[in-house]
Design an enzyme around this catalytic site. Structure first.
Site, PDB file in Angstrom:
ATOM      1  N   HIS A   1       0.831  -1.258  -0.156  1.00 20.26           N
ATOM      2  CA  HIS A   1      -0.188  -0.068  -0.126  1.00 20.26           C
ATOM      3  C   HIS A   1       0.765   1.251   0.006  1.00 20.26           C
ATOM      4  CE1 HIS A   1      -3.526   2.212   0.969  1.00 20.26           C
ATOM      5  NE2 HIS A   1      -2.842   3.015   1.821  1.00 20.26           N
TER       6      HIS A   1
ATOM      7  N   ARG B   1      -1.877 -12.091 -28.536  1.00 21.70           N
ATOM      8  CA  ARG B   1      -1.529 -13.546 -27.881  1.00 21.70           C
ATOM      9  C   ARG B   1      -3.076 -14.097 -28.026  1.00 21.70           C
ATOM     10  NH1 ARG B   1      -0.604 -13.748 -21.673  1.00 21.70           N
ATOM     11  NH2 ARG B   1      -2.614 -12.923 -21.360  1.00 21.70           N
TER      12      ARG B   1
ATOM     13  N   GLU C   1       6.973 -19.388 -20.579  1.00 24.23           N
ATOM     14  CA  GLU C   1       6.333 -18.839 -19.210  1.00 24.23           C
ATOM     15  C   GLU C   1       6.432 -19.978 -18.286  1.00 24.23           C
ATOM     16  OE1 GLU C   1       2.700 -16.171 -19.555  1.00 24.23           O
ATOM     17  OE2 GLU C   1       2.365 -17.797 -21.178  1.00 24.23           O
TER      18      GLU C   1
ATOM     19  N   ASN D   1       5.706 -13.117 -15.373  1.00 27.50           N
ATOM     20  CA  ASN D   1       4.681 -13.209 -14.162  1.00 27.50           C
ATOM     21  C   ASN D   1       4.580 -14.645 -14.081  1.00 27.50           C
ATOM     22  OD1 ASN D   1       4.662 -10.533 -14.781  1.00 27.50           O
ATOM     23  ND2 ASN D   1       2.779 -10.613 -15.986  1.00 27.50           N
ATOM     24  N   ASP D   2       4.309 -15.431 -15.119  1.00 25.09           N
ATOM     25  CA  ASP D   2       4.097 -16.725 -14.986  1.00 25.09           C
ATOM     26  C   ASP D   2       5.379 -17.573 -14.937  1.00 25.09           C
ATOM     27  OD1 ASP D   2       1.248 -17.418 -14.880  1.00 25.09           O
ATOM     28  OD2 ASP D   2       1.271 -16.700 -16.830  1.00 25.09           O
TER      29      ASP D   2
ATOM     30  N   ARG E   1       1.328 -16.846  -8.073  1.00 25.97           N
ATOM     31  CA  ARG E   1       1.509 -15.405  -8.309  1.00 25.97           C
ATOM     32  C   ARG E   1       0.446 -14.408  -7.794  1.00 25.97           C
ATOM     33  NH1 ARG E   1       0.530 -14.584 -14.926  1.00 25.97           N
ATOM     34  NH2 ARG E   1      -0.317 -12.433 -14.384  1.00 25.97           N
TER      35      ARG E   1
ATOM     36  N   CYS F   1       7.493  -9.355 -22.078  1.00 24.34           N
ATOM     37  CA  CYS F   1       6.348  -8.817 -21.913  1.00 24.34           C
ATOM     38  C   CYS F   1       5.807  -8.979 -20.516  1.00 24.34           C
ATOM     39  CB  CYS F   1       5.365  -9.250 -22.984  1.00 24.34           C
ATOM     40  SG  CYS F   1       4.933 -11.174 -22.622  1.00 24.34           S
TER      41      CYS F   1
END
Ligand code: PEP
Ligand code: MG
Length: 559
Positions: free
Chosen positions: A188, A326, A415, A438-439, A449, A486
């Site tokens: 936060h 994608r 990924e 991310n993956d 994640r 990406c």
């Protein structure tokens, strides 16, 4: 610590360099166990009355200085502290034999529960009541008052962590910077600081031990926090920031390193409204068009015609530029009612991404057909890629289908570690690769994640993740085919430098991150980027990799 420069290190989450005196946000008081009353209730009542008055006066004073949104909150709090019913309840408990701090705690808890049971606006005030209680108890116990400090001069706010309630009344004109001992890059504190434009460093171990009033330097880019800094150190850091800032405003257009080497800068698009906005961004195209939004919240797939229409809108606003679409990435964090497999105990490891095409081949072929038709005559350079590819056979299957449907450039997302490790083989059939960090983090570190339980495992600076990026980028260089990044990691300016040093040919990110990444890349040569990559890979964890690269890039700017 006064007088001696002490260097601390955290994670820089909001850039800027400032120097100022520390004001600490004290934690709420902890009541000592088994408190015994003083035996003089009248004296205790008098002390409590004075504590209530002091809290009311301080809150009133703060409301006089606060930014407009906070005035109402603070005046309401001041009025609560002056409430005679509340005071009578506390005094009654003292007369019944409770120690004064306990009487305050009990009385305020009872009022808080009443507010919560009423609900709505009043329930939201329960936290304010708790804050008042903590302040009064602190005064009674002789502790510093919790909550945002009040100072005549602007200060660097130091806290264990900031609660949303603390940040509601944060005044950017008074708070020079924020340093917290806890919190992570997505906390936060980080989000608020960034939105208010206040330099901030989080996860800074040892920061809370710095004394109130100490002069402190905060570098929100590198995460450096220095007590009693020398004038030279301040000048040096301010100079480096000025260089970076100048680069941000100076550069526009295609991504380049200082020696002219190219790194394509692209944007990620993921909603219908992103389509128009992205077209205006200073970028070379779209590196990731997440098409799921077209399929979500509906009982079945959109028709080829409906899809074509949406793709056409994007392609037309990117006429003359590259757009990487994608294909549908259904499953796990992107569930679709009509593609769901029955009873998967671990959907993230289930039939998701490109794997769904084995069970719903028409869904993929229809999408490729719609993309191909939309691309025709649009002027955009349209590429397609499949998500969650695990094997060379899958990459080859996807490429064949896309080519057959008239799409000349078909790639695979990397990924899954298996795909990175066999990137050479994927590139036998795939025309390009795009790394979804991310993956790839999630599957490399076996850490969901979506949960923030162990954030350091999802730190994109983790060397094992970087190693997989390097393997993939080098495979691309050997094959003479493009390899981009990406995932979110591409928007970290210094990580972008590392990726460039590994041979990544494009970076795709949210439009808001483009300027800083472009500027950072422009400061270093290909050889310096390669050195940054080497340094990161030599480290043992994400934190030390970030630090090693930060220190090296700073040293380059000083020369
Ligand atoms: C990724 O996984 O890094 C990625 C870009 O895809 P998404 O975030 O949509 O899964
Ligand atoms: Mg992904």
């Amino acid at each position: 610590m006064a007088g001696v420069a002490v260097h601390l290190k955290g994670i820089g989450v909001s850039p800027g360099v400032v120097v100022g005196p520390v004001a600490k946000l004290s934690p709420p008081p902890v009541l000592p166990a088994g408190m015994v009353p003083s035996g003089d209730p009248d004296a205790d009542i008098q002390r409590t009355r004075e504590a209530l008055d002091r809290v009311r006066a301080e809150l009133g004073e703060r409301s006089a200085h606060a930014a407009s949104v906070a005035v109402d909150v603070l005046s309401a709090q001041a009025a609560m502290a002056a409430d005679p019913v509340l005071a009578a309840s506390i005094f009654g408990k003292i007369r019944d034999g409770r120690a004064a701090p306990e009487a305050v705690k009990d009385a305020l808890a009872a009022f808080g529960e009443q507010l919560l049971s009423i609900g709505g606006y009043l329930a939201e005030r329960a936290a304010d009541l708790e804050d008042i209680g903590n302040r009064v108890i602190s005064v009674l116990l002789g502790l510093p008052m919790p909550g945002l400090p009040i100072r005549d001069e602007p200060f660097v706010l130091l806290a264990q962590d900031l609660a949303p309630a603390d940040t509601a009344t944060l005044d950017a004109a008074n708070v020079l910077a924020i340093v917290t001992e806890q919190g992570g890059p997505t906390s936060h504190t980080a989000i608020i600081a960034k939105s208010l434009g206040i330099p901030a460093v989080v996860a800074c171990k040892g920061a809370f031990a710095v004394q109130d009033g100490t002069r402190i330097l905060v570098d929100g880019m590198t995460g450096a926090v220095v007590t009693e800094p020398s004038e030279e150190e301040v000048a040096e850091r301010v100079g480096r920031l000025a260089k970076r800032r100048a680069a941000v405003t100076e550069y526009s257009g295609p991504g380049r390193l200082s020696d002219g080497s190219r790194v394509q800068l692209l944007v990620n698009v993921g909603t219908s409204s992103d389509i128009e906005r992205a077209g205006l961004a200073d970028c070379e195209g779209v590196g990731l068009f997440r098409t799921e939004f077209l399929f979500l919240d509906r009982p079945g797939a959109p028709s080829v015609e409906e899809q074509r229409e949406t793709y056409r809108r994007l392609f037309e606003s990117f006429s003359g530029r590259k757009v990487v679409v994608r294909t549908l990435d259904a499953g796990a964090d992107k569930p679709l009612a009509f593609v769901r497999m029955a009873d998967e105990p671990n959907p993230a490891l289930g039939v998701r991404g490109f794997r769904t095409a084995r069970f719903h081949p028409d869904l993929l072929d229809d999408q490729l057909r719609a993309i191909s038709r939309a691309a025709m005559g649009s002027g955009a350079d349209v590429w397609v890629m499949a998500p969650m590819v695990a094997t060379p056979a899958e990459a080859a299957d996807f490429a064949r289908r896309a080519h057959e449907l008239g799409l000349p450039l078909a790639g695979a997302m990397v990924e899954i570690p298996a795909a990175a490790l066999r990137a050479d083989h994927l590139l036998h059939a795939a025309d390009f690769l795009s790394i979804g960090t991310n993956d790839l983090s999630q599957y490399t570190y076996a850490m969901d994640r979506e949960t923030g339980a162990l954030p350091e495992l999802l730190d994109p600076w983790q060397p094992a993740l970087l190693e997989l990026v390097r393997i993939t980028a080098q495979a691309g260089q050997r094959a003479g085919k493009p390899v981009g990044v990406c995932g979110e990691a591409a928007s970290d300016p210094q990580l972008a430098v590392v990726f460039a040093g590994m041979g990544v040919t494009s970076l795709s990110m949210a439009p808001v991150s483009l300027a800083e990444v472009r500027a950072e890349l422009s400061l270093y040569s290909a050889a310096q980027c390669a050195k940054a990559a080497e340094l990161a890979l030599a480290e043992r964890d994400g934190e030390s990799a970030r630090e090693a690269v930060g220190t090296y890039l700073d040293s380059v700017l000083q020369t």
